[in-house]
Motif scaffolding. Sequence first.
Motif, PDB file in Angstrom:
ATOM      1  N   LEU A 104     -34.048 -62.106   8.602  1.00 52.45           N
ATOM      2  CA  LEU A 104     -35.213 -62.994   8.557  1.00 52.45           C
ATOM      3  C   LEU A 104     -36.413 -62.288   7.924  1.00 52.45           C
ATOM      4  O   LEU A 104     -37.208 -62.893   7.192  1.00 52.45           O
ATOM      5  CB  LEU A 104     -35.562 -63.471   9.965  1.00 52.45           C
ATOM      6  CG  LEU A 104     -36.669 -64.527  10.088  1.00 52.45           C
ATOM      7  CD1 LEU A 104     -36.384 -65.466  11.257  1.00 52.45           C
ATOM      8  CD2 LEU A 104     -38.040 -63.882  10.302  1.00 52.45           C
TER       9      LEU A 104
ATOM     10  N   PHE B   3     -38.710 -68.378   9.564  1.00 53.96           N
ATOM     11  CA  PHE B   3     -39.092 -69.247  10.685  1.00 53.96           C
ATOM     12  C   PHE B   3     -39.195 -70.704  10.243  1.00 53.96           C
ATOM     13  O   PHE B   3     -38.961 -71.621  11.044  1.00 53.96           O
ATOM     14  CB  PHE B   3     -40.411 -68.769  11.297  1.00 53.96           C
ATOM     15  CG  PHE B   3     -40.273 -67.513  12.117  1.00 53.96           C
ATOM     16  CD1 PHE B   3     -39.473 -67.500  13.255  1.00 53.96           C
ATOM     17  CD2 PHE B   3     -40.906 -66.337  11.741  1.00 53.96           C
ATOM     18  CE1 PHE B   3     -39.320 -66.347  14.009  1.00 53.96           C
ATOM     19  CE2 PHE B   3     -40.769 -65.177  12.488  1.00 53.96           C
ATOM     20  CZ  PHE B   3     -39.966 -65.177  13.626  1.00 53.96           C
TER      21      PHE B   3
ATOM     22  N   THR C 295     -37.160 -72.107   8.053  1.00 51.88           N
ATOM     23  CA  THR C 295     -35.774 -72.594   8.085  1.00 51.88           C
ATOM     24  C   THR C 295     -35.358 -72.930   9.515  1.00 51.88           C
ATOM     25  O   THR C 295     -34.738 -73.978   9.766  1.00 51.88           O
ATOM     26  CB  THR C 295     -34.823 -71.527   7.504  1.00 51.88           C
ATOM     27  OG1 THR C 295     -35.196 -71.238   6.156  1.00 51.88           O
ATOM     28  CG2 THR C 295     -33.376 -72.013   7.537  1.00 51.88           C
ATOM     29  N   LEU C 296     -35.703 -72.042  10.446  1.00 57.45           N
ATOM     30  CA  LEU C 296     -35.391 -72.295  11.856  1.00 57.45           C
ATOM     31  C   LEU C 296     -36.092 -73.559  12.345  1.00 57.45           C
ATOM     32  O   LEU C 296     -35.491 -74.370  13.071  1.00 57.45           O
ATOM     33  CB  LEU C 296     -35.816 -71.093  12.706  1.00 57.45           C
ATOM     34  CG  LEU C 296     -35.607 -71.208  14.218  1.00 57.45           C
ATOM     35  CD1 LEU C 296     -34.137 -71.434  14.556  1.00 57.45           C
ATOM     36  CD2 LEU C 296     -36.127 -69.959  14.922  1.00 57.45           C
TER      37      LEU C 296
ATOM     38  N   ILE D 264     -34.286 -76.676  11.158  1.00 61.70           N
ATOM     39  CA  ILE D 264     -33.064 -76.891  11.952  1.00 61.70           C
ATOM     40  C   ILE D 264     -33.410 -77.523  13.298  1.00 61.70           C
ATOM     41  O   ILE D 264     -32.758 -78.477  13.754  1.00 61.70           O
ATOM     42  CB  ILE D 264     -32.314 -75.561  12.141  1.00 61.70           C
ATOM     43  CG1 ILE D 264     -31.768 -75.068  10.795  1.00 61.70           C
ATOM     44  CG2 ILE D 264     -31.173 -75.714  13.161  1.00 61.70           C
ATOM     45  CD1 ILE D 264     -31.259 -73.642  10.817  1.00 61.70           C
ATOM     46  N   LEU D 265     -34.454 -77.005  13.941  1.00 63.13           N
ATOM     47  CA  LEU D 265     -34.870 -77.533  15.245  1.00 63.13           C
ATOM     48  C   LEU D 265     -35.356 -78.971  15.134  1.00 63.13           C
ATOM     49  O   LEU D 265     -35.052 -79.816  15.993  1.00 63.13           O
ATOM     50  CB  LEU D 265     -35.970 -76.650  15.839  1.00 63.13           C
ATOM     51  CG  LEU D 265     -35.561 -75.218  16.215  1.00 63.13           C
ATOM     52  CD1 LEU D 265     -36.776 -74.418  16.667  1.00 63.13           C
ATOM     53  CD2 LEU D 265     -34.501 -75.228  17.311  1.00 63.13           C
TER      54      LEU D 265
ATOM     55  N   ILE E 199     -27.635 -76.995  10.179  1.00 63.99           N
ATOM     56  CA  ILE E 199     -27.676 -75.636   9.621  1.00 63.99           C
ATOM     57  C   ILE E 199     -27.603 -75.692   8.095  1.00 63.99           C
ATOM     58  O   ILE E 199     -28.369 -75.012   7.395  1.00 63.99           O
ATOM     59  CB  ILE E 199     -26.523 -74.772  10.175  1.00 63.99           C
ATOM     60  CG1 ILE E 199     -26.619 -74.645  11.707  1.00 63.99           C
ATOM     61  CG2 ILE E 199     -26.517 -73.402   9.512  1.00 63.99           C
ATOM     62  CD1 ILE E 199     -27.782 -73.821  12.194  1.00 63.99           C
TER      63      ILE E 199
ATOM     64  N   GLY F  63     -30.840 -77.040   6.693  1.00 59.93           N
ATOM     65  CA  GLY F  63     -31.886 -76.033   6.837  1.00 59.93           C
ATOM     66  C   GLY F  63     -31.776 -74.949   5.777  1.00 59.93           C
ATOM     67  O   GLY F  63     -32.778 -74.543   5.171  1.00 59.93           O
TER      68      GLY F  63
ATOM     69  N   GLY G 151     -33.103 -66.978   9.436  1.00 59.05           N
ATOM     70  CA  GLY G 151     -33.631 -68.063  10.271  1.00 59.05           C
ATOM     71  C   GLY G 151     -32.527 -68.926  10.855  1.00 59.05           C
ATOM     72  O   GLY G 151     -32.573 -69.307  12.032  1.00 59.05           O
ATOM     73  N   ALA G 152     -31.500 -69.210  10.026  1.00 56.66           N
ATOM     74  CA  ALA G 152     -30.370 -70.009  10.514  1.00 56.66           C
ATOM     75  C   ALA G 152     -29.537 -69.225  11.513  1.00 56.66           C
ATOM     76  O   ALA G 152     -29.019 -69.780  12.493  1.00 56.66           O
ATOM     77  CB  ALA G 152     -29.500 -70.446   9.331  1.00 56.66           C
TER      78      ALA G 152
ATOM     79  N   ILE H 203     -30.506 -67.037  13.696  1.00 53.71           N
ATOM     80  CA  ILE H 203     -31.123 -66.986  15.028  1.00 53.71           C
ATOM     81  C   ILE H 203     -30.594 -68.133  15.880  1.00 53.71           C
ATOM     82  O   ILE H 203     -30.245 -67.952  17.058  1.00 53.71           O
ATOM     83  CB  ILE H 203     -32.661 -67.051  14.928  1.00 53.71           C
ATOM     84  CG1 ILE H 203     -33.201 -65.740  14.356  1.00 53.71           C
ATOM     85  CG2 ILE H 203     -33.282 -67.298  16.307  1.00 53.71           C
ATOM     86  CD1 ILE H 203     -34.696 -65.744  14.120  1.00 53.71           C
ATOM     87  N   ALA H 204     -30.521 -69.321  15.293  1.00 49.40           N
ATOM     88  CA  ALA H 204     -30.006 -70.484  16.032  1.00 49.40           C
ATOM     89  C   ALA H 204     -28.533 -70.302  16.369  1.00 49.40           C
ATOM     90  O   ALA H 204     -28.098 -70.559  17.501  1.00 49.40           O
ATOM     91  CB  ALA H 204     -30.214 -71.756  15.217  1.00 49.40           C
TER      92      ALA H 204
END
Length: 432
Positions: A145, A164, A166-167, A170-171, A186, A189, A339-340, A342-343
């Motif tokens: 990241l 962040f 990208t995250l 996704i969220l 994903i 994102g 970022g992806a 992390i999820a």
Amino acid sequence: MNLSKGKMASLGFQHVLAMYAGAVIVPLIVGAGIGLTNEQLTYLISIDILMCGVASILQVWKNRFSGIGLPVVLGCTFTAVGPIIAIGNEYGVTSVYGSILVSGLVVVVIAKFFSKLIKFFPPVVTGSVVTIIGITLIPVAMNDLAGGEGSENFGSLTNLALGFGTLLIILLIFRFGKGFVQAIAILIGILLGTIVASFFGQVDLSPVAESSWFHMPTPFHFGVPEFHLTPILTMILVAIVSLVESTGVYFALSDICDKKIEDKDLERGYRAEGLAIIFGGIFNSFPYTTFSQNVGLIQLSGVRTNNVIYTAGFMLVLLGLVPKIGALTLVIPKSVLGGAMIAMFGMVISYGIKMLSKVDFSSQENLLIVACSVGMGLGVTVVPEIFADFPESVQILTDSGIVLGSLTAICLNIVFNVRKSKKAILAEKKTA
């Protein structure tokens, strides 16, 4: 689950993106470590991607001889990187593939015996192992990241914003999206993150331009394999360590898919992994094991059908045969992938915790098993140089937080639970 061809392709490609960076980084590190030429490195990357697809298909295809029959994605094991470089520099690259071949044969032979050890993998062990896998992978996601460890712009505001961002995408998709859109959160994102990154000059298309259109794999590309005892023993140890890690993934997926696995299923799974390692030796790629990030992706997408993994497997084979297409995935910036990740890695941790919810935590022994195994796994990951003075043969076990944490969980379970239950049985027999 009935999915259209378009949806199946999107979900399969999402799995490819999730594992591609991890699959490509191994040949890059190994190639640099043993001094391969650019031409040799190109072959190594292409054949590795192709064999990831073959290995995944072998594992998903459940038959009388092999295959776990769960939506498992296989990739080259990071545990083997250090040993392969050491063997390559001391004995030569042909000795690397001789040792990989033998280790694969050993896994096929011991699969039946190893599967009988299922009693040593109760929820307190499998839950701990899956949690450790997720926790120890989070630093990888955070480094990516920030731009990738060692990069010139590590931790720059641009990288952090892309990662962040990208995250966040996704969220938001998970919060407001529905159905199929939510399942490919994903993928969306990563694609949107890459498009945004292109405006900041972080998308380099040169790997696509420089790649060839077609590449045919050849057996023993680097020469006839050689067999030396020390490299063989080293790679056998690497293979057994990978089986321990794979066991945790198998149990996590069986729980996600509501499919109970027995020792026969484990035997077929181990045997498929052994076959994948043998093919790795023949075509001069790598030993293969389960990829944990794809477990998190299955949990996130909610799509658990094996057909999606078959699709991903065939895509990987195609990418290996056509390097120019495969190079497209290399343009994704590390910050976007981070970022992806992390999820995805976070979901692995969450599922490990869910598995641990079945454990009786009124038992101090179980609390200690989880505490020490997770502590060892995280500790080695955060302070990797702690065992730097150990012999290289021992460092295979101590360098990886996943390996050391998993072995800690298994050993403590034997000490606290298995031995205690044996004593209880003996006491009952005496009173009777």
